[in-house]
Scaffold this motif. Structure first.
Motif, PDB file in Angstrom:
ATOM      1  N   VAL A 431       0.839  -1.210   0.000  1.00 40.92           N
ATOM      2  CA  VAL A 431       0.000   0.000   0.000  1.00 40.92           C
ATOM      3  C   VAL A 431       0.865   1.248   0.000  1.00 40.92           C
ATOM      4  O   VAL A 431       0.643   2.189  -0.768  1.00 40.92           O
ATOM      5  CB  VAL A 431      -0.944   0.003   1.223  1.00 40.92           C
ATOM      6  N   ARG A 432       1.877   1.258   0.858  1.00 42.81           N
ATOM      7  CA  ARG A 432       2.731   2.446   1.007  1.00 42.81           C
ATOM      8  C   ARG A 432       3.510   2.750  -0.270  1.00 42.81           C
ATOM      9  O   ARG A 432       3.666   3.918  -0.647  1.00 42.81           O
ATOM     10  CB  ARG A 432       3.694   2.208   2.178  1.00 42.81           C
ATOM     11  N   THR A 433       4.004   1.714  -0.936  1.00 43.31           N
ATOM     12  CA  THR A 433       4.827   1.948  -2.132  1.00 43.31           C
ATOM     13  C   THR A 433       3.990   2.188  -3.377  1.00 43.31           C
ATOM     14  O   THR A 433       4.432   2.860  -4.311  1.00 43.31           O
ATOM     15  CB  THR A 433       5.763   0.749  -2.382  1.00 43.31           C
ATOM     16  N   GLN A 434       2.760   1.660  -3.413  1.00 41.89           N
ATOM     17  CA  GLN A 434       1.913   1.864  -4.593  1.00 41.89           C
ATOM     18  C   GLN A 434       1.168   3.189  -4.561  1.00 41.89           C
ATOM     19  O   GLN A 434       0.840   3.753  -5.615  1.00 41.89           O
ATOM     20  CB  GLN A 434       0.889   0.721  -4.703  1.00 41.89           C
ATOM     21  N   LEU A 435       0.919   3.709  -3.357  1.00 42.63           N
ATOM     22  CA  LEU A 435       0.089   4.897  -3.207  1.00 42.63           C
ATOM     23  C   LEU A 435       0.559   6.099  -4.036  1.00 42.63           C
ATOM     24  O   LEU A 435      -0.256   6.747  -4.705  1.00 42.63           O
ATOM     25  CB  LEU A 435      -0.008   5.271  -1.721  1.00 42.63           C
ATOM     26  N   PRO A 436       1.859   6.442  -4.051  1.00 41.54           N
ATOM     27  CA  PRO A 436       2.275   7.595  -4.863  1.00 41.54           C
ATOM     28  C   PRO A 436       1.980   7.419  -6.350  1.00 41.54           C
ATOM     29  O   PRO A 436       1.609   8.390  -7.032  1.00 41.54           O
ATOM     30  CB  PRO A 436       3.789   7.666  -4.616  1.00 41.54           C
ATOM     31  N   TYR A 437       2.111   6.196  -6.859  1.00 42.10           N
ATOM     32  CA  TYR A 437       1.809   5.934  -8.271  1.00 42.10           C
ATOM     33  C   TYR A 437       0.318   6.093  -8.540  1.00 42.10           C
ATOM     34  O   TYR A 437      -0.095   6.700  -9.532  1.00 42.10           O
ATOM     35  CB  TYR A 437       2.263   4.517  -8.651  1.00 42.10           C
ATOM     36  N   ALA A 438      -0.507   5.540  -7.644  1.00 46.71           N
ATOM     37  CA  ALA A 438      -1.956   5.626  -7.827  1.00 46.71           C
ATOM     38  C   ALA A 438      -2.438   7.069  -7.712  1.00 46.71           C
ATOM     39  O   ALA A 438      -3.293   7.519  -8.496  1.00 46.71           O
ATOM     40  CB  ALA A 438      -2.662   4.748  -6.787  1.00 46.71           C
ATOM     41  N   LEU A 439      -1.894   7.812  -6.754  1.00 46.93           N
ATOM     42  CA  LEU A 439      -2.298   9.213  -6.587  1.00 46.93           C
ATOM     43  C   LEU A 439      -1.881  10.058  -7.787  1.00 46.93           C
ATOM     44  O   LEU A 439      -2.607  10.966  -8.203  1.00 46.93           O
ATOM     45  CB  LEU A 439      -1.698   9.786  -5.305  1.00 46.93           C
ATOM     46  N   THR A 440      -0.713   9.764  -8.353  1.00 48.45           N
ATOM     47  CA  THR A 440      -0.270  10.490  -9.555  1.00 48.45           C
ATOM     48  C   THR A 440      -1.228  10.231 -10.712  1.00 48.45           C
ATOM     49  O   THR A 440      -1.663  11.169 -11.396  1.00 48.45           O
ATOM     50  CB  THR A 440       1.150  10.053  -9.956  1.00 48.45           C
ATOM     51  N   ALA A 441      -1.566   8.955 -10.926  1.00 47.89           N
ATOM     52  CA  ALA A 441      -2.509   8.612 -11.996  1.00 47.89           C
ATOM     53  C   ALA A 441      -3.875   9.232 -11.726  1.00 47.89           C
ATOM     54  O   ALA A 441      -4.534   9.728 -12.648  1.00 47.89           O
ATOM     55  CB  ALA A 441      -2.631   7.093 -12.116  1.00 47.89           C
ATOM     56  N   GLY A 442      -4.299   9.229 -10.459  1.00 51.11           N
ATOM     57  CA  GLY A 442      -5.583   9.818 -10.105  1.00 51.11           C
ATOM     58  C   GLY A 442      -5.614  11.317 -10.342  1.00 51.11           C
ATOM     59  O   GLY A 442      -6.619  11.866 -10.833  1.00 51.11           O
ATOM     60  N   GLY A 443      -4.520  12.016 -10.009  1.00 49.62           N
ATOM     61  CA  GLY A 443      -4.456  13.461 -10.237  1.00 49.62           C
ATOM     62  C   GLY A 443      -4.512  13.809 -11.713  1.00 49.62           C
ATOM     63  O   GLY A 443      -5.232  14.742 -12.122  1.00 49.62           O
ATOM     64  N   ILE A 444      -3.758  13.075 -12.527  1.00 49.49           N
ATOM     65  CA  ILE A 444      -3.783  13.307 -13.974  1.00 49.49           C
ATOM     66  C   ILE A 444      -5.185  13.039 -14.521  1.00 49.49           C
ATOM     67  O   ILE A 444      -5.704  13.791 -15.363  1.00 49.49           O
ATOM     68  CB  ILE A 444      -2.747  12.410 -14.677  1.00 49.49           C
ATOM     69  N   THR A 445      -5.801  11.975 -14.034  1.00 46.38           N
ATOM     70  CA  THR A 445      -7.144  11.614 -14.487  1.00 46.38           C
ATOM     71  C   THR A 445      -8.155  12.701 -14.169  1.00 46.38           C
ATOM     72  O   THR A 445      -9.004  13.041 -14.994  1.00 46.38           O
ATOM     73  CB  THR A 445      -7.582  10.289 -13.831  1.00 46.38           C
ATOM     74  N   LEU A 446      -8.067  13.257 -12.970  1.00 45.43           N
ATOM     75  CA  LEU A 446      -9.002  14.307 -12.570  1.00 45.43           C
ATOM     76  C   LEU A 446      -8.892  15.511 -13.503  1.00 45.43           C
ATOM     77  O   LEU A 446      -9.915  16.078 -13.937  1.00 45.43           O
ATOM     78  CB  LEU A 446      -8.718  14.724 -11.122  1.00 45.43           C
ATOM     79  N   VAL A 447      -7.669  15.896 -13.835  1.00 41.34           N
ATOM     80  CA  VAL A 447      -7.469  17.021 -14.776  1.00 41.34           C
ATOM     81  C   VAL A 447      -8.068  16.690 -16.145  1.00 41.34           C
ATOM     82  O   VAL A 447      -8.734  17.525 -16.769  1.00 41.34           O
ATOM     83  CB  VAL A 447      -5.964  17.343 -14.911  1.00 41.34           C
TER      84      VAL A 447
END
Length: 457
Positions: A431-447
């Motif tokens: 969870v800890r190591t995947q979270l930054p990747y998922a949040l990055t993809a989520g931020g790009i997706t929101l834009v």
């Protein structure tokens, strides 16, 4: 119940990140949820103790849930048989000899394409890619956290894009209940270009595999020595790659066959929980007979090995059990419906798709289920599409992407647990190591949803 319905998932998340105890966090969350339900029903609060136990027991009232739990145990037996046979080490050596996994890039790409190829079911995708690549990653000095990230990020995103599977059948069933214009099949297929989270996640996975670069907490994990727990120091003299590849092939082919069988000849109507359990049990039987025929082990030794493998996964199976119990309790409490209401009725039209994506992520993150998120939000999105004449593919894709995004980030998701299980990675580390990747993809997706909505609406 309003805002109080979010207290149980908040308790779980706080305890997970504070005490690093997932099982305790899930238990406390279930107790909190049952306490609120008991209070809401006007019953004595002391009944919470009994209600919590009964909630956990009720998980077995669902045949699908029981299959998932038995499947998780059988995975342990299968892994133990493959490990005992020396098939993992032999497969690694065979791949290296053929030049397929000599570098970190080729090993990572092989894992990615394995996950893409096994698109029939998310758990099967994670399991196959994890078992196949686990020894190879260790051999090349790559962390299990990297493997867990790759297999987790090429399972649900692929299943939600290549819809010839149980995911597609489930969503089609929900769309058939709505009065959207056009056929449900054409509407569902048209969501693919707008499912930005799945597409962006796959782009980032390919970037990671090709470049070999890792970022955030995963970089620190990569710098730590890799523990070689699953590959014997000395491969048995009669060990061959087939001791691993044959059971895996049986599992994959069996999954497809059982999907056809349970779907009456239509793979999209197949039962995923039945098929993955039947295929895994069949693979275990094949692995057992291969070891018996090799005369390296007796029947009693193999029984002991199988049960030992199951026992090694009991903590993760317990997490899956408690996650299912918590999800059922939160559904009764109305947590998802309350969070869906955060979308609001007075948003500018171009913000509806982005807010559905955020709502989907919140519901999936706090309940640990993407399918449950779809069940809550699709009936909410459909009336918006009809009343406001909004593009159905865009809004539905936002719901689907949000469900997968929240599931990727959630420490209480059963998919997250299975990914950690298949890769041999600690759950919280995954969870800890995947979270930054998922949040990055989520931020790009929101834009992307804001920009696309502004253009299309």
């Amino acid at each position: 119940m309003s805002w109080m319905s979010v207290l149980p998932p908040l308790v779980a998340i706080i305890v997970v990140f504070w005490r690093k105890e997932v099982i305790v966090a899930l238990l406390l969350a279930i107790v909190t949820s049952e306490l609120l339900l008991t209070w809401q029903g006007g019953e004595p609060l002391v009944y919470t103790f009994v209600a919590t136990i009964e909630r956990i027991i009720s998980v077995f009232g669902s045949a699908g849930n029981t299959r998932i739990l038995i499947f998780s145990l059988m995975v342990g037996a299968l892994l133990a048989y493959i490990r005992e046979s020396g098939g993992v080490a032999a497969t690694v050596e065979a791949l290296l000899a053929k030049g397929l996994g000599r570098t970190k890039r080729s090993a990572s790409l092989m894992t990615v394409f394995t996950g893409i190829f096994v698109f029939i079911e998310s758990n099967l995708s994670v399991l196959t890619a994890g078992i196949l690549s686990r020894g190879l990653f260790e051999k090349l000095g790559m962390s299990r956290a990297r493997l867990a990230y790759i297999i987790d990020s090429t399972s649900a995103p692929i299943c939600i894009l290549i819809l010839l599977n149980g995911w597609g059948a489930y969503i089609l069933g929900m769309l058939d209940q709505q009065d959207l214009p056009g056929s449900s099949v054409s509407t569902l297929w048209s969501t693919i270009p707008f499912n930005f989270y799945a597409l962006v996640t796959l782009i980032i996975v390919f970037y990671t595999a090709i470049s070999g670069r890792v970022h955030g907490p995963m970089r620190k994990t990569e710098q730590q020595p890799v523990e070689h727990q699953d590959i014997p120091e000395h491969t048995p003299s009669n060990s061959k790659a087939r001791f691993m590849l044959v059971p895996l092939t049986v599992m994959v082919v069996g999954m497809v066959a059982f999907m056809f069988g349970t779907g009456g000849g239509d793979i999209t109507q197949g039962d995923g929980s039945k098929s993955v359990l039947y295929a895994t049990v069949l693979a275990c039987v094949v692995a057992y007979f291969m070891l018996i025929l090799s005369r390296r082990n007796t029947h009693q030794q193999l029984v002991d090995i199988g049960f030992k493998g199951m026992s090694e996964l009991l903590p993760l199976v317990s997490i899956v059990l408690l996650s299912l119990a918590l999800g059922a309790s939160l559904r009764e409490l109305g947590t998802g419906i309350f969070l869906a209401g955060l979308v609001g009725e007075f948003l500018p039209l171009f913000l509806i798709a982005p807010m559905l994506f955020i709502a989907g992520a919140l519901i999936s993150f706090t309940t640990g289920t993407s399918w449950g998120t779809f069940a809550i939000l699709i009936p909410i999105a459909a009336p918006m599409i009809l009343a406001l004449d909004l593009p159905a593919p865009l809004l539905l894709a936002a719901v689907l992407g949000g469900g997968v995004f929240g599931d990727h980030c959630s420490p209480i998701s059963d998919t997250t647990a299975v990914s950690a299980l298949a890769s041999g990675c600690d759950l919280l580390e995954h969870v800890r190591t995947q979270l930054p990747y998922a949040l990055t993809a989520g931020g790009i997706t929101l834009v992307l949803y804001v920009v696309t909505s502004f253009v299309m609406i």
